[in-house]
Motif scaffolding. Structure first.
Motif, PDB file in Angstrom:
ATOM      1  N   VAL A  51       0.857  -1.184   0.000  1.00  0.00           N
ATOM      2  CA  VAL A  51       0.000   0.000   0.000  1.00  0.00           C
ATOM      3  C   VAL A  51       0.895   1.237   0.000  1.00  0.00           C
ATOM      4  N   THR A  52       0.542   2.188  -0.857  1.00  0.00           N
ATOM      5  CA  THR A  52       1.186   3.503  -0.843  1.00  0.00           C
ATOM      6  C   THR A  52       0.099   4.536  -0.574  1.00  0.00           C
ATOM      7  N   HIS A  53       0.260   5.295   0.498  1.00  0.00           N
ATOM      8  CA  HIS A  53      -0.761   6.241   0.948  1.00  0.00           C
ATOM      9  C   HIS A  53      -0.108   7.603   1.146  1.00  0.00           C
ATOM     10  N   ARG A  54      -0.686   8.637   0.523  1.00  0.00           N
ATOM     11  CA  ARG A  54      -0.118   9.980   0.606  1.00  0.00           C
ATOM     12  C   ARG A  54      -1.104  10.954   1.247  1.00  0.00           C
ATOM     13  N   GLU A  55      -0.625  11.687   2.235  1.00  0.00           N
ATOM     14  CA  GLU A  55      -1.368  12.800   2.813  1.00  0.00           C
ATOM     15  C   GLU A  55      -0.757  14.074   2.234  1.00  0.00           C
ATOM     16  N   ASN A  56      -1.471  14.670   1.276  1.00  0.00           N
ATOM     17  CA  ASN A  56      -0.957  15.824   0.538  1.00  0.00           C
ATOM     18  C   ASN A  56      -1.581  17.109   1.080  1.00  0.00           C
ATOM     19  N   LEU A  57      -0.791  17.923   1.759  1.00  0.00           N
ATOM     20  CA  LEU A  57      -1.274  19.206   2.227  1.00  0.00           C
ATOM     21  C   LEU A  57      -1.003  20.251   1.156  1.00  0.00           C
ATOM     22  N   ILE A  58      -2.046  20.984   0.773  1.00  0.00           N
ATOM     23  CA  ILE A  58      -1.812  22.066  -0.174  1.00  0.00           C
ATOM     24  C   ILE A  58      -0.894  23.087   0.497  1.00  0.00           C
ATOM     25  N   TYR A  59      -0.046  23.705  -0.275  1.00  0.00           N
ATOM     26  CA  TYR A  59       1.054  24.511   0.276  1.00  0.00           C
ATOM     27  C   TYR A  59       0.599  25.571   1.269  1.00  0.00           C
ATOM     28  N   TYR A  60      -0.573  26.200   1.031  1.00  0.00           N
ATOM     29  CA  TYR A  60      -0.992  27.266   1.952  1.00  0.00           C
ATOM     30  C   TYR A  60      -1.585  26.717   3.245  1.00  0.00           C
ATOM     31  N   HIS A  61      -2.083  25.480   3.249  1.00  0.00           N
ATOM     32  CA  HIS A  61      -2.513  24.851   4.503  1.00  0.00           C
ATOM     33  C   HIS A  61      -1.296  24.552   5.368  1.00  0.00           C
ATOM     34  N   MET A  62      -0.257  24.041   4.741  1.00  0.00           N
ATOM     35  CA  MET A  62       0.984  23.790   5.472  1.00  0.00           C
ATOM     36  C   MET A  62       1.478  25.071   6.131  1.00  0.00           C
ATOM     37  N   ALA A  63       1.508  26.148   5.369  1.00  0.00           N
ATOM     38  CA  ALA A  63       2.004  27.420   5.898  1.00  0.00           C
ATOM     39  C   ALA A  63       1.091  27.960   6.986  1.00  0.00           C
ATOM     40  N   HIS A  64      -0.193  27.851   6.778  1.00  0.00           N
ATOM     41  CA  HIS A  64      -1.155  28.401   7.738  1.00  0.00           C
ATOM     42  C   HIS A  64      -1.097  27.683   9.079  1.00  0.00           C
TER      43      HIS A  64
END
Length: 421
Positions: free
Chosen positions: A154-167
């Motif tokens: 299994v390959t599972h990715r939690e992708n945070l959009i760049y502005y959520h990461m910054a916020h």
């Protein structure tokens, strides 16, 4: 049957969302009290609920200081570092508690919460809302039906959009481990939990890598100012420029985090002094901005979890490879997708994901509340995340942090034994 009564503790975004379930479904849940230190948030919450004046509290301490149980349940949406003390006291006073994730940012606190709930005979359920979304339930059904055959990897990715990461994790509440917790716990205990819930196997070995790579002082553009409200030569070329992100009229996320006063002028003024107006390269953040976790399960299946803070889209993406078929999935506010590619025939099967309601987290917010209520009424479902059930996902996050920091492979049986689990 009378509605379950509850006190909402913490009327920020999560408390507001859970409170709206009660407003829309008064026969199931009734809000009889609120504890919230911020006046604007408290008044905003009270505009949607009829709460008696003596059931309005400035904070969770004053709610509990009288020593009297004020409702059957409490929904604890305080900040992460407050979870342990507040929940321990709620359990002591006889409340059944629905606790926002993560349980607590320290491993020892998690263990003590589990023991307290079990010793007191109270329900402590954790808000792992993904279990209650149509998407994840559909994916789990595919896996458990045998359509994919034995799961190999299994390959599972939690992708945070760049502005959520910054916020949230650079400028905001979860930027420092000392005041919140490890990034892999704060953001990915959902992901560990959903993988454990679907695979139903424990992790035997674990290894993790990750760093704070991008949001560092040395990466600031030349002559960048400390605040975005100052004239900054990099403003036009910076995707994190704060006034573009937060200065707007009306309600919504993330601008409400700056000010609940819904005007551009109020938010611009606030940015001149608060966290969210800072240059993302000149903050006091220390949590990682990317991390991978490699796991081998007790049956030999391998699982890779990737947390990425530089995504173009806020979404989770995944690939499940079985002996018979491969599943590709995407869980996103822009739309969900599950496709099964059958190896023998080459057929591609689209799996429908049918929404039940429009609540947050793809329908999971209301699902967790119905599960909590059903469990209290003696009707538990197979998605219930009691404190004991939730402990496994938290252990994996803490083990991942140990591996990342010490550059070591963790034997999970030894890790559990070492911590008395």
């Amino acid at each position: 049957m009378a509605a379950i009564d509850t006190i909402i503790v913490g009327a920020g975004g999560r408390g507001l969302a859970y409170g709206r379930f009660a407003a829309e479904h008064p026969s199931e849940l009734k809000v009889v009290g609120v504890a919230e230190p911020d006046l604007i948030r408290r008044e905003r919450f009270l505009s949607e609920h009829d709460v008696a004046p003596d059931m309005i509290f400035d904070d969770w301490q004053s709610m509990l200081d009288g020593g009297r149980k004020l409702a059957a349940t409490a929904i604890n949406c305080t900040m992460d570092r407050l979870h342990f003390e507040s929940t321990m006291r709620m359990l002591d006073q006889g409340y059944d508690v629905l606790l926002e994730k993560p349980m607590a940012p320290l491993l020892e606190e998690n263990l003590r919460l589990v023991k307290k709930a079990e010793d007191s005979g109270r329900l402590l359920q954790i808000c792992h809302v993904l279990r209650y979304t149509p998407f994840w339930q559909a994916l789990r059904e595919v896996v458990h039906s045998g359509t994919l055959g034995r799961i190999i990897s299994v390959t599972h990715r939690e992708n945070l959009i760049y502005y959520h990461m910054a916020h949230s994790f650079v400028r905001g509440n979860w930027r420092q481990e000392a005041s919140s917790g490890p990034m892999i716990l704060s953001k990915c205990c959902h992901d560990f939990d959903i993988l454990f819930w679907i695979l139903q196997k424990k992790v035997a070995w674990l290894q993790s890598f990750g760093n704070l790579t991008h949001f560092r002082w040395e990466n600031a553009p030349e002559s960048a100012t400390e605040r975005c409200t100052d004239p900054c030569p990099a403003a036009d070329s910076c995707k994190y420029e704060a006034t573009n992100r937060y200065v707007r009229d009306g309600e919504g996320w993330p601008q409400n985090a700056v000010s609940y006063v819904p005007t551009s002028a109020a938010r611009l003024e606030q940015l001149k002094t608060d966290w969210y107006g800072r240059c993302v390269y000149q903050c006091d953040n220390d949590v990682v901005d990317h991390q991978t976790v490699n796991m081998e399960l007790e049956d030999g299946t391998t699982v890779t979890l990737v947390m990425n803070g530089q995504s173009d889209e806020e979404c989770r993406t995944m690939r499940w490879d079985g002996a018979k078929a491969t599943l590709y999935g995407k869980f996103s506010s822009r739309g969900h997708e599950i496709r099964v590619h059958h190896h023998l025939t080459g057929e591609v099967e689209e799996i429908p994901v049918i929404a039940r309601d429009s609540s947050g987290h793809g329908g999971g917010d209301y699902g967790i509340l119905r599960s909590f209520i059903g469990t209290l009424l003696g009707q538990p479902d197979d998605s219930v995340t009691t404190a004991r059930e939730s402990l496994e996902s938290h252990l994996l996050a803490f083990a991942a942090e140990e591996s990342r920091r010490e550059k070591t492979v963790v034997n999970m049986d030894e890790f559990r034994l070492r911590h008395g689990v």
